[in-house]
Design an enzyme around this catalytic site. Structure first.
Site, mmCIF file in Angstrom:
data_model
loop_
_atom_site.group_PDB
_atom_site.id
_atom_site.type_symbol
_atom_site.label_atom_id
_atom_site.label_comp_id
_atom_site.label_asym_id
_atom_site.label_seq_id
_atom_site.Cartn_x
_atom_site.Cartn_y
_atom_site.Cartn_z
ATOM 1 N N GLU A 49 16.406 -12.342 -5.228
ATOM 2 C CA GLU A 49 15.545 -13.381 -5.792
ATOM 3 C C GLU A 49 14.088 -12.925 -5.703
ATOM 4 O O GLU A 49 13.642 -12.482 -4.655
ATOM 5 C CB GLU A 49 15.758 -14.691 -5.014
ATOM 6 C CG GLU A 49 14.986 -15.852 -5.576
ATOM 7 C CD GLU A 49 15.167 -15.980 -7.082
ATOM 8 O OE1 GLU A 49 16.285 -16.191 -7.535
ATOM 9 O OE2 GLU A 49 14.164 -15.848 -7.819
ATOM 10 N N LYS A 77 -0.201 -19.233 1.245
ATOM 11 C CA LYS A 77 -0.783 -19.036 -0.079
ATOM 12 C C LYS A 77 -0.910 -20.394 -0.745
ATOM 13 O O LYS A 77 -0.359 -21.387 -0.238
ATOM 14 C CB LYS A 77 0.077 -18.093 -0.913
ATOM 15 C CG LYS A 77 1.485 -18.612 -1.153
ATOM 16 C CD LYS A 77 2.306 -17.652 -1.951
ATOM 17 C CE LYS A 77 2.008 -17.856 -3.417
ATOM 18 N NZ LYS A 77 3.044 -17.292 -4.294
ATOM 19 N N GLY A 82 0.920 -12.808 3.836
ATOM 20 C CA GLY A 82 1.688 -13.430 4.923
ATOM 21 C C GLY A 82 2.959 -13.988 4.322
ATOM 22 O O GLY A 82 3.485 -13.453 3.349
ATOM 23 N N GLU A 132 6.842 -18.593 -3.807
ATOM 24 C CA GLU A 132 6.625 -19.994 -3.461
ATOM 25 C C GLU A 132 5.377 -20.487 -4.182
ATOM 26 O O GLU A 132 4.414 -19.748 -4.350
ATOM 27 C CB GLU A 132 6.482 -20.146 -1.948
ATOM 28 C CG GLU A 132 7.821 -19.939 -1.262
ATOM 29 C CD GLU A 132 7.740 -19.979 0.251
ATOM 30 O OE1 GLU A 132 6.793 -20.552 0.790
ATOM 31 O OE2 GLU A 132 8.649 -19.426 0.882
ATOM 32 N N CYS A 175 8.279 -13.610 3.531
ATOM 33 C CA CYS A 175 8.935 -12.451 2.910
ATOM 34 C C CYS A 175 8.271 -11.116 3.222
ATOM 35 O O CYS A 175 8.885 -10.261 3.870
ATOM 36 C CB CYS A 175 9.008 -12.652 1.405
ATOM 37 S SG CYS A 175 10.133 -13.972 0.965
HETATM 38 N N1 LIG Z 1 10.947 -18.031 0.517
HETATM 39 C C1 LIG Z 1 10.762 -17.140 -0.436
HETATM 40 O O1 LIG Z 1 9.739 -17.104 -1.121
HETATM 41 C C2 LIG Z 1 11.836 -16.123 -0.742
HETATM 42 C C3 LIG Z 1 11.778 -15.411 -1.953
HETATM 43 C C4 LIG Z 1 12.773 -14.488 -2.223
HETATM 44 C C5 LIG Z 1 13.782 -14.259 -1.284
HETATM 45 N N2 LIG Z 1 13.785 -14.953 -0.103
HETATM 46 C C6 LIG Z 1 14.883 -14.703 0.829
HETATM 47 O O2 LIG Z 1 15.833 -15.771 0.705
HETATM 48 C C7 LIG Z 1 16.429 -16.053 1.979
HETATM 49 C C8 LIG Z 1 16.213 -17.529 2.325
HETATM 50 O O3 LIG Z 1 14.825 -17.760 2.462
HETATM 51 P P1 LIG Z 1 14.231 -19.240 2.518
HETATM 52 O O4 LIG Z 1 12.751 -19.089 2.516
HETATM 53 O O5 LIG Z 1 14.879 -20.086 1.494
HETATM 54 O O6 LIG Z 1 14.738 -19.696 3.984
HETATM 55 P P2 LIG Z 1 14.745 -21.159 4.599
HETATM 56 O O7 LIG Z 1 14.622 -20.977 6.053
HETATM 57 O O8 LIG Z 1 13.750 -22.024 3.884
HETATM 58 O O9 LIG Z 1 16.201 -21.738 4.241
HETATM 59 C C9 LIG Z 1 17.373 -21.294 4.838
HETATM 60 C C10 LIG Z 1 18.349 -22.472 4.871
HETATM 61 O O10 LIG Z 1 19.618 -21.993 5.296
HETATM 62 C C11 LIG Z 1 20.200 -22.984 6.116
HETATM 63 N N3 LIG Z 1 21.271 -22.354 6.916
HETATM 64 C C12 LIG Z 1 21.180 -21.463 7.928
HETATM 65 N N4 LIG Z 1 22.397 -21.135 8.391
HETATM 66 C C13 LIG Z 1 23.281 -21.805 7.641
HETATM 67 C C14 LIG Z 1 24.705 -21.886 7.633
HETATM 68 N N5 LIG Z 1 25.444 -21.187 8.507
HETATM 69 N N6 LIG Z 1 25.308 -22.689 6.743
HETATM 70 C C15 LIG Z 1 24.566 -23.415 5.867
HETATM 71 N N7 LIG Z 1 23.226 -23.388 5.825
HETATM 72 C C16 LIG Z 1 22.577 -22.597 6.710
HETATM 73 C C17 LIG Z 1 19.037 -23.509 6.925
HETATM 74 O O11 LIG Z 1 19.303 -24.789 7.476
HETATM 75 C C18 LIG Z 1 17.947 -23.573 5.843
HETATM 76 O O12 LIG Z 1 17.943 -24.824 5.178
HETATM 77 C C19 LIG Z 1 15.778 -15.084 2.964
HETATM 78 O O13 LIG Z 1 16.582 -13.943 3.061
HETATM 79 C C20 LIG Z 1 14.467 -14.719 2.288
HETATM 80 O O14 LIG Z 1 14.004 -13.464 2.663
HETATM 81 C C21 LIG Z 1 12.858 -15.888 0.176
#
Ligand SMILES: NC(=O)c1ccc[n+]([C@@H]2O[C@H](COP(=O)([O-])OP(=O)(O)OC[C@H]3O[C@@H](n4cnc5c(N)ncnc54)[C@H](O)[C@@H]3O)[C@@H](O)[C@H]2O)c1
Length: 468
Positions: free
Chosen positions: A150, A339, A276, A154, A279
């Site tokens: 992805e 950001k 920051g 944000e 990611c």
């Molecule tokens: N935030 C970003 O901008 C972004 C962009 C691209 C990729 N990513 C990647 O996507 C992934 C998720 O990032 P995020 O920012 O959405 O994280 P986040 O912490 O906001 O969300 C993760 C969610 O997973 C849930 N979770 C954890 N363990 C679980 C389980 N066993 N069963 C069900 N739910 C569970 C948590 O409760 C939480 O709601 C990461 O690997 C991140 O690097 C993030």
């Protein structure tokens, strides 16, 4: 198609809401009961443009919320894993959340499924997930693993998802490739863009997007390499900004000059207090760790990380050099999120700076359009919160701009001037033209550009010099 998205955080919620808008039936799974309860009640736990509209449009119809991953896997043709992959002490990605989800999925495979890595994961993760599912006794013909990194940012996550520069899909079988093609067909065929109720198209987007099919390993590497490259671009221009500071050049002019080269491009040449968020910092350390494990010492990434940290310290030194001593100084701080456009404060350079300023004895009155509730949860003492930028600036010895919210680039400068004790602005995001700030009576300091003095300060200095 029927899909499950596991993890309803920044990525999972946006992915689920957008797939629903493309016409798919989505089950959003999370193990956080409180979050699910809030989502079911119609609350939106994160600040993200267009997300409330999409959730309201599809909640209870094409989107359901569940804590039951087993049932969700049963009911779905594709299961997206979008749980966190935070850094461990040693810098590599903590894959325990992904592993536990893969185990649960493996026990529920009841027909052909594509298990999709949406989380950012190190190369070889697809093989690990496959091994886990096979060890549980699943029929190898009954599932495939796909990597679908992805790239959303944000703040613009929904439009990034629906109007992507590209869609990357890493697969090892044609069957899985076909499932992924169908999932994204509303975008790649252009169908979505002809709909009257489509989320509005942002400037610059090219539709329909290209679907790039690769091997699973290449897709995993594309994500890490993309983030590393973008972080490198930020650290590069910050290093150039430091030289500009030393020699009295203007980094914005330098950006204009180098960014006009089509091989370089102007985007992401934004000097400031550094990157920051959840990611870049973790993905860079994870990429470096993965490279090392596989026999390559990626020292370039170490330097990118070092420049980024140094950038914050340089800004702090600038604050000190402008205000002399910090103990007891009252600072109006604009911005806490990592950001603009988000309430995410993970690894926020703004917040790291606020911590430093508090440690040095400053009084901080801060305002952020979205991130204050999150900060209040974590940092109860030592920081006052304002209801708007002018209240934050009230009686301040200086105003610090630390996050690039659009709102902060359009302040009523007369009103700001009337609020502060001393008209000093230190801008860590280069949101203003220095001469405009000087015209409005501010002494203005930014990153990689010569400072601007208000006319009064400049003439008082000149008069003193003359007398001497
Ligand atoms: N935030 C970003 O901008 C972004 C962009 C691209 C990729 N990513 C990647 O996507 C992934 C998720 O990032 P995020 O920012 O959405 O994280 P986040 O912490 O906001 O969300 C993760 C969610 O997973 C849930 N979770 C954890 N363990 C679980 C389980 N066993 N069963 C069900 N739910 C569970 C948590 O409760 C939480 O709601 C990461 O690997 C991140 O690097 C993030």
């Amino acid at each position: 198609m029927r899909i499950a998205v596991v993890g309803s955080g920044y990525v999972g919620l946006v992915t689920g809401a957008c797939f629903a808008d493309l016409g798919h039936e989505v089950i959003l799974v999370d193990n956080d009961e409180k979050k699910l309860e809030a989502l079911r009640k119609g609350e939106v736990p994160i600040h993200e443009r267009f997300l409330p509209e999409l959730l309201a449009r599809h909640r209870g119809q094409r989107i359901r919320f569940s804590e039951d991953l087993h049932a969700a896997t049963h009911a779905s043709e594709a299961i997206f894993i979008a749980v966190g992959t935070p850094p461990t002490e040693s810098g590599d990605a903590d894959m325990s959340y992904v592993e536990s989800v893969a185990r649960e999925i493996s026990a529920a495979v009841n027909g052909y499924k594509v298990v999709v890595e949406k989380s950012t994961v190190p190369v070889y993760t697809n093989q690990w997930i496959e091994t886990i599912i096979l060890r549980s006794g699943a029929d190898p013909e009954m599932f495939d693993i796909a990597s679908n990194p992805e790239f959303l940012r944000e703040g613009t996550a929904v439009t990034d998802f629906l109007y992507p520069d590209r869609i990357v899909v890493g697969v090892e079988s044609e069957r899985a490739a076909e499932v992924m093609r169908q999932l994204y067909a509303p975008l790649t065929s252009g169908w979505y863009y002809g709909r009257g109720d489509a989320i509005p198209r942002p400037d610059r987007s090219q539709v329909p997007p290209r679907l790039i099919i690769t091997s699973a390993k290449s897709a995993e590497l594309i994500k890490h390499a993309s983030n590393a490259f973008l972080a490198m671009k930020i650290s590069f221009i910050n290093a150039v900004a430091s030289i500009c500071d030393s020699v009295g050049a203007d980094v914005q002019q330098v950006c204009d000059g180098i960014g006009s080269d089509s091989r370089i491009g102007p985007r992401f040449l934004n000097p400031g207090i550094g990157y920051g968020g959840s990611c870049f910092p973790k993905d860079l350390t994870a990429f470096r760790a993965v490279a090392k494990e596989n026999g390559y010492d990626f020292r370039l990434l170490e330097e990118v990380i070092r420049i980024n940290e140094e950038q914050r310290h340089r800004f702090l030194r600038k604050v000190r050099s402008v205000l002399w001593t910090l103990r007891g100084k009252r600072l109006g701080v604009l911005g806490l999120a990592f950001k603009g456009g988000t309430d995410d404060i993970r690894e926020s350079p703004a917040l790291l700076l606020v911590h430093e300023l508090l440690r040095e004895g400053c009084q901080v009155c801060a305002y952020d359009p979205a991130a204050m509730p999150r900060v209040q949860e974590t940092l109860r003492n030592g920081i006052e919160f304002a209801t708007d930028p002018y209240q934050a600036a009230k009686g301040a010895d200086a105003v610090l701009i630390l996050t690039e919210w659009e709102e902060f680039a359009a302040l009523d400068l007369e009103r700001l001037r009337g609020a502060v004790k001393y008209p000093i602005v230190l801008d860590g995001r280069n949101l203003y033209d220095p001469s405009t700030m000087a015209t409005h009576g501010f002494s203005y300091y930014s990153v990689g550009r010569p400072p601007a003095q208000s006319a009064e300060t400049a003439s008082a200095r000149a008069a003193k010099k003359e007398r001497a």
